[in-house]
Design a protein around this motif. Structure first.
Motif, PDB file in Angstrom:
ATOM      1  N   GLY A 191      -0.128  -8.952  -2.430  1.00 27.12           N
ATOM      2  CA  GLY A 191       0.976  -9.076  -1.002  1.00 27.12           C
ATOM      3  C   GLY A 191       1.824 -10.511  -1.097  1.00 27.12           C
ATOM      4  O   GLY A 191       2.209 -10.985  -0.125  1.00 27.12           O
ATOM      5  N   ASP A 200       1.044  -5.453  -5.379  1.00 27.15           N
ATOM      6  CA  ASP A 200       1.873  -5.085  -4.556  1.00 27.15           C
ATOM      7  C   ASP A 200       2.652  -3.957  -4.631  1.00 27.15           C
ATOM      8  O   ASP A 200       2.618  -3.286  -5.713  1.00 27.15           O
ATOM      9  CB  ASP A 200       3.003  -6.298  -4.871  1.00 27.15           C
ATOM     10  CG  ASP A 200       4.061  -6.724  -3.932  1.00 27.15           C
ATOM     11  OD1 ASP A 200       4.579  -5.689  -3.430  1.00 27.15           O
ATOM     12  OD2 ASP A 200       4.309  -7.848  -3.656  1.00 27.15           O
ATOM     13  N   PRO A 247       1.512   1.306   0.457  1.00 27.34           N
ATOM     14  CA  PRO A 247       1.520   0.245   1.533  1.00 27.34           C
ATOM     15  C   PRO A 247       0.420   0.548   2.668  1.00 27.34           C
ATOM     16  O   PRO A 247       0.310   1.572   2.906  1.00 27.34           O
ATOM     17  CB  PRO A 247       3.083   0.308   2.191  1.00 27.34           C
ATOM     18  CG  PRO A 247       3.652   0.919   1.110  1.00 27.34           C
ATOM     19  CD  PRO A 247       2.961   1.697   0.321  1.00 27.34           C
ATOM     20  N   GLY A 268       2.173 -10.044   2.470  1.00 24.33           N
ATOM     21  CA  GLY A 268       1.904  -8.434   2.134  1.00 24.33           C
ATOM     22  C   GLY A 268       0.532  -8.246   2.891  1.00 24.33           C
ATOM     23  O   GLY A 268       0.359  -6.998   3.221  1.00 24.33           O
ATOM     24  N   SER A 287       0.486  -7.082   9.097  1.00 25.74           N
ATOM     25  CA  SER A 287      -0.049  -5.759   9.098  1.00 25.74           C
ATOM     26  C   SER A 287      -0.914  -5.460  10.395  1.00 25.74           C
ATOM     27  O   SER A 287      -1.418  -6.259  11.079  1.00 25.74           O
ATOM     28  CB  SER A 287      -1.140  -5.698   7.921  1.00 25.74           C
ATOM     29  OG  SER A 287      -1.691  -4.394   7.806  1.00 25.74           O
ATOM     30  N   ASN A 322       9.514  -1.689   4.474  1.00 29.29           N
ATOM     31  CA  ASN A 322       8.807  -3.152   3.833  1.00 29.29           C
ATOM     32  C   ASN A 322       9.874  -4.179   4.112  1.00 29.29           C
ATOM     33  O   ASN A 322      11.122  -4.051   3.657  1.00 29.29           O
ATOM     34  CB  ASN A 322       8.425  -3.079   2.577  1.00 29.29           C
ATOM     35  CG  ASN A 322       7.384  -4.086   2.114  1.00 29.29           C
ATOM     36  OD1 ASN A 322       7.397  -5.190   2.885  1.00 29.29           O
ATOM     37  ND2 ASN A 322       7.089  -4.273   0.821  1.00 29.29           N
ATOM     38  N   GLY A 356      10.827  -8.559   3.737  1.00 33.83           N
ATOM     39  CA  GLY A 356      10.345  -9.733   3.341  1.00 33.83           C
ATOM     40  C   GLY A 356      11.724 -10.537   3.002  1.00 33.83           C
ATOM     41  O   GLY A 356      12.628 -10.514   3.315  1.00 33.83           O
ATOM     42  N   LYS A 360       5.466  -4.951   7.419  1.00 34.73           N
ATOM     43  CA  LYS A 360       5.464  -3.990   6.364  1.00 34.73           C
ATOM     44  C   LYS A 360       5.312  -2.519   6.134  1.00 34.73           C
ATOM     45  O   LYS A 360       5.210  -1.715   5.163  1.00 34.73           O
ATOM     46  CB  LYS A 360       4.072  -4.593   5.309  1.00 34.73           C
ATOM     47  CG  LYS A 360       4.257  -6.221   5.223  1.00 34.73           C
ATOM     48  CD  LYS A 360       5.170  -6.659   4.496  1.00 34.73           C
ATOM     49  CE  LYS A 360       5.041  -8.311   4.261  1.00 34.73           C
ATOM     50  NZ  LYS A 360       6.448  -8.676   3.793  1.00 34.73           N
ATOM     51  N   HIS A 361       5.365  -2.013   7.421  1.00 33.65           N
ATOM     52  CA  HIS A 361       5.276  -0.615   7.465  1.00 33.65           C
ATOM     53  C   HIS A 361       5.932  -0.122   8.739  1.00 33.65           C
ATOM     54  O   HIS A 361       5.086   0.018   9.678  1.00 33.65           O
ATOM     55  CB  HIS A 361       3.774   0.117   7.110  1.00 33.65           C
ATOM     56  CG  HIS A 361       3.742   1.457   7.128  1.00 33.65           C
ATOM     57  ND1 HIS A 361       3.851   2.556   7.980  1.00 33.65           N
ATOM     58  CD2 HIS A 361       3.522   2.059   5.888  1.00 33.65           C
ATOM     59  CE1 HIS A 361       3.825   3.668   7.452  1.00 33.65           C
ATOM     60  NE2 HIS A 361       3.575   3.464   6.164  1.00 33.65           N
TER      61      HIS A 361
END
Length: 906
Positions: free
Chosen positions: A174, A204, A222, A302, A306, A603, A605, A708-709
């Motif tokens: 991640g 990843d 993910p 990553g 979460s 996702n 970043g 991330k989701h």
């Protein structure tokens, strides 16, 4: 560097990521600052990434908040410091008197120096008596903190950067390390070049730039990390790749952790199916891990960001504990921090559920110890609101005053429109910042000017527990003050004693003394690993000269200072019994699943050359060209299914909000997922705050949000025309449906799209650019049937502004046009090119920037590959310099080599 200026160089520390690189800053006579890496700093040995190299472009005073302001009926007005602080103190006192200490809160930042953080926590927890102080580090590192505490008994990173070079196998989980921690990635790359047998594994969902160096990439579905590492734990136990003596002597809880792992993860084929990876690739990873003693597993956002982030961290740690892969050179789990002082904030209890000096808020003995040391009138006796819950409490009205310091939550928080609602309802919003205009500052009742990087003094702690000095090399601008000073002056107005420090060195001294206070010094005292007692009692001069040093740093009875490069080498952990804990981690899917209405998983970043919400990096023209606009990266088949095309705009929406971004096919995203970067705000784009989309679900242990989701829907954002403007003057574009602002060297660039029909192009363009008078030097070309328009405004033969409009995306190169702004006079051939819409001279267009360090464009690199018959990155670097500094563009150069050579062979 001019030798006559060498004595002006100041050794300081980079303010960006958690690598904590040493920087040498040299102010020059013309007001600029020369930036170089500090060869004597252990973190980077003189290397800097492109963001660090461009720091000199970010220290100007344009856009700075320079004096205190109060908001009245007529908007913000300038006031004195006394008036501003008296106002805030009076309002806080009234609110606390009526509603209690939990009705006020601080929301702070990993951008603060440790001394700032220390004062903020002392103020809230020891004097206000509330733990309602949380930090934006909650959004990036709190799951790692919780995982460390569960496993080790304290928030401890056991490894150092050297271990990345000593390891025989590095697993990056991640983490797009090549872009987000480039200096660490280059250390790995150099080690692998010296020892090709060294194995690099990247885990990843996306194929990022980091994967270009990897021996193995596992593109996991993910949210399935716990399945993956529980499967590894089960596999290691089954084949006997364990350390039974280490487990018996130094750990507890293996049976429970294994029992949980074996429920769903005992069969690698089933794990591969759940994680959506090739079974052969999964077994290659498992077998390599089992066969390699010296393994570093480095994890970052990553894993952390979460709703199962803490369990993800512990599932990784479990795999190191079972084989005893910890405490020795080249091995261990490694949390790579995101911000420059996320670690320092943790040292002083910067989170709402912690106390200073790694002590626990829930332990009465720790509360008594801290209160006695501070001699404070009270101590918080229960945890405060964590970030997401804090802003919910503000909207609900239970928290009535919030002081936001060095962060921009209206952009960076999940469900960011809820943050707007909360601040709009809040009785008192105070913001300390260095920037006048941010999305968050729009809601401030009181604005307080703080010192920025280059102006303030203090310490930061990087990912390997190394404390470094940030030193001032610029004067304080306007009326700006250090954050610790602002808070101390506020505390004194509140009537609190204990905030009379005669300098930042005195704050650090108190912090260091607290770390050693009753810390295993006498019978019955349980030693805490965090201890910097050896750094206590430094004089002002000694503090100023402090060299980078890792903790723990303890002064022995004979006067020597003992510093630990690694932790747990003796097998003793920070739990009371000295044993580490295996944690049973039950796999669970992300809370919000994709569905028919929102069928794709978002996702978020970083991109390579930007940082957070771009209040600093957005000033740098060098950093602007690599990724100029926000984008939504999609698999081509998903784009086809959702009716959007590469290069066009799309509306991305969730249950919580929506934004607009340009579709791209980066080639690294799996079907069913999309990726959007985090950096764009209301100051840099009309509608690109991805935080507005992100669901506010958090990890139940750490409180860290799920960045991330988030289930999303992507649909076409229909426009009638596309365009762009380059202008030496700032423009107001509220009437344009979609815009993004990009900083150029002598101009601002605006990417535009409109949903309206433009009747008179010339009139529209002149109004938009603010060009008055018929005698203006104005060149224009219009093809009304094709909907194409180009216009240039000149001033004394120098380009001042230009605008290009088309119904399609095929418009002139921005890089070529940008080069014209550097010319004092335009030639006739330049004027011809402007009206034609392309450069007349061959080679004038360098193309989009690939190497920001040296400003090398894609076209320049590709032409060099073709004309010089180049076949390696080293040859490209020797020819055009690209890739010769920080190396973060090396993966892109490799890709261009493959594409260009393949094109030539076809």
């Amino acid at each position: 560097m001019n030798l006559s200026q060498a004595h002006l160089s100041v050794r300081t520390t980079c303010p960006y990521c958690g690598v904590g690189c040493g920087v040498k800053a040299t102010p020059k006579g013309d007001g600029t600052v020369e930036i170089a890496g500090d060869a004597g700093h252990a973190a980077n040995s003189g290397k800097l990434c492109v963001k660090g190299s461009a720091l000199g472009e970010t220290v100007g005073l344009d856009g700075r908040l320079l004096y205190p302001q109060l908001r009245g009926a007529d908007g913000l007005r300038r006031v004195s410091w006394d008036a501003a602080l008296d106002q805030v103190a009076g309002d806080w006192q009234a609110i606390i008197a009526e509603h209690g200490p939990d009705a006020v809160a601080l929301y702070v930042s990993g951008q603060l120096l440790t001394e700032d953080y220390y004062i903020a926590n002392k103020l809230m927890k020891g004097y206000v008596g509330s733990a309602n102080i949380d930090t934006n580090s909650r959004l990036c590192m709190s799951s790692a903190v919780a995982g460390h505490k569960r496993a080790f008994g304290e928030d401890l990173v056991p490894v150092c950067y050297e271990d990345l070079e000593l390891a025989d196998m590095v697993v990056l989980v991640g983490s797009n390390t090549a872009w987000c921690h480039p200096i660490l990635f280059q250390r790995i790359a150099r080690a692998k070049e010296a020892r090709p047998e060294m194995k690099l594994v990247v885990i990843d969902p996306r194929r990022t730039a980091t994967c270009e160096l990897a021996d193995l990439h596992l593109p996991v579905k993910p949210g399935t990390d716990v399945w993956l590492f529980n499967g590894l734990l089960s596999y290691l136990a089954r084949i006997g790749a364990v350390a039974p003596d280490f487990i018996a002597a130094h750990t507890r809880g293996l049976e429970s952790a294994l029992a949980t792992a074996n429920v769903e993860c005992a069969d690698p084929l089933e794990v591969a199916k759940i994680c959506r990876v090739d079974p052969a690739a999964l077994m290659e990873f498992y077998e390599a891990f089992a066969a390699t003693a010296k393994v570093i597993t480095a994890f970052s956002q990553g894993v952390n960001q979460s709703s199962a982030g803490t369990d993800k961290a512990n599932s990784i740690i479990n795999c190191h504990l079972i084989g005893g892969r910890i405490g020795q050179p080249g091995m261990g789990p490694f949390s790579i921090t995101g911000q420059p002082n996320a670690m320092g904030g943790r040292e002083v209890g910067g989170l709402a559920n912690m106390l200073a000096a790694h002590m626990d808020l829930e332990q009465p003995a720790h509360r008594e110890l801290v209160q006695t040391f501070w001699d404070s009138p009270r101590i918080a006796d229960h945890g405060g609101h964590k970030a997401v819950d804090l802003f919910k409490a503000i909207e609900a009205g239970t928290v009535k005053a919030v002081w936001i310091i060095a962060t921009n939550p209206v952009v960076s928080m999940p469900d960011a429109d809820q943050i707007k609602r909360a601040l709009a309802k809040c009785q008192l919003v105070v913001v300390s910042d260095i920037v006048q205009n941010t999305d968050t500052n729009d809601f401030a009742h009181v604005l307080l000017p703080a010192l920025g990087w280059g102006e303030k003094d203090g310490t930061v702690t990087n990912s390997e527990r190394r404390i470094s000095r940030q030193r001032a090399f610029l004067p304080a601008p306007g009326e700006a003050r250090a954050d610790w000073q602002i808070l101390c002056q506020f505390a004194q107005r509140m009537g609190y004693e204990g905030f009379d420090f005669d300098g930042v060195h005195a704050v650090f001294d108190e912090h260091a003394r607290l770390s050693a206070h009753q810390n295993g010094n006498a019978p019955g005292e349980v030693a805490r690993v965090f201890n910097i007692g050896a750094l206590a009692a430094l004089s002002r001069n000694e503090y100023d000269a402090l060299e980078p040093v890792q903790w723990p740093a303890v002064r022995l009875a004979d006067g020597r200072v003992e510093v630990s490069q690694r932790l747990f080498g003796d097998g003793r952990f920070a739990h009371a019994d000295g044993k580490a804990r295996f944690i049973a981690t039950t796999p669970r899917a992300p809370v919000n699943a994709v569905c028919e209405d929102f069928p794709l998983a978002l996702n978020t970043g970083r991109v390579r050359d930007q940082w957070h919400t771009m209040t600093r990096t957005g000033k740098s023209a060098k950093l602007a060209d690599h990724v100029a606009e926000s984008f939504v990266d999609m698999h081509p088949q998903d784009a086809l299914l959702h009716g959007v095309r590469e290069g066009e705009l799309a509306r991305v929406s969730t249950k919580w909000g929506a934004m607009v971004a340009r579709v791209q096919h980066g080639g690294g995203i799996a079907r069913g997922s999309v990726f959007i970067p985090i950096h764009w705000s209301g100051q840099s784009a009309s509608d690109a705050r991805v935080g507005a989309l992100v669901n506010p679900v958090v990890d139940p242990v750490s409180g860290e949000p799920e960045f991330k989701h988030t289930p999303v829907r992507v649909e076409q954002f229909r426009v009638s025309w596309h365009g762009f403007i380059l202008s030496r003057q700032e423009l107001g574009l509220d009437a344009v449906a979609h815009w993004t602002r990009i900083q150029g060297r002598d101009f601002a660039r605006y990417e535009l799209a409109g949903r309206n029909t433009i009747g008179d192009f010339g009139l529209w363009a002149r109004e938009l650019l603010g060009v008055d008078g018929e005698d203006a030097d104005w060149l224009e070309y219009e093809d009304r049937s094709a909907g194409v328009y180009r216009a240039v405004h000149l001033s004394e033969d120098r380009i001042d502004q230009c605008v290009f409009v088309s119904p399609r995306q095929d418009m002139p190169s921005r890089a070529w046009l940008a080069s014209l702004f550097g010319k004092e006079r335009l030639s006739e051939i330049d004027r011809v090119g402007l009206l034609v819409g392309q450069p007349v001279e061959k080679g004038a267009d360098a193309g989009p920037t690939v190497c920001s360090c040296f400003g090398v464009g894609r076209n320049t690199i590709c032409e060099a590959i073709r004309s010089q018959d180049l076949s390696s990155v080293a040859q490209v670097t020797a020819c055009v310099k690209a890739g010769g500094n920080c190396g973060s563009c090396v993966p892109e150069i490799k890709k261009l080599l493959v594409e260009t050579l393949a094109e030539a062979a076809s």
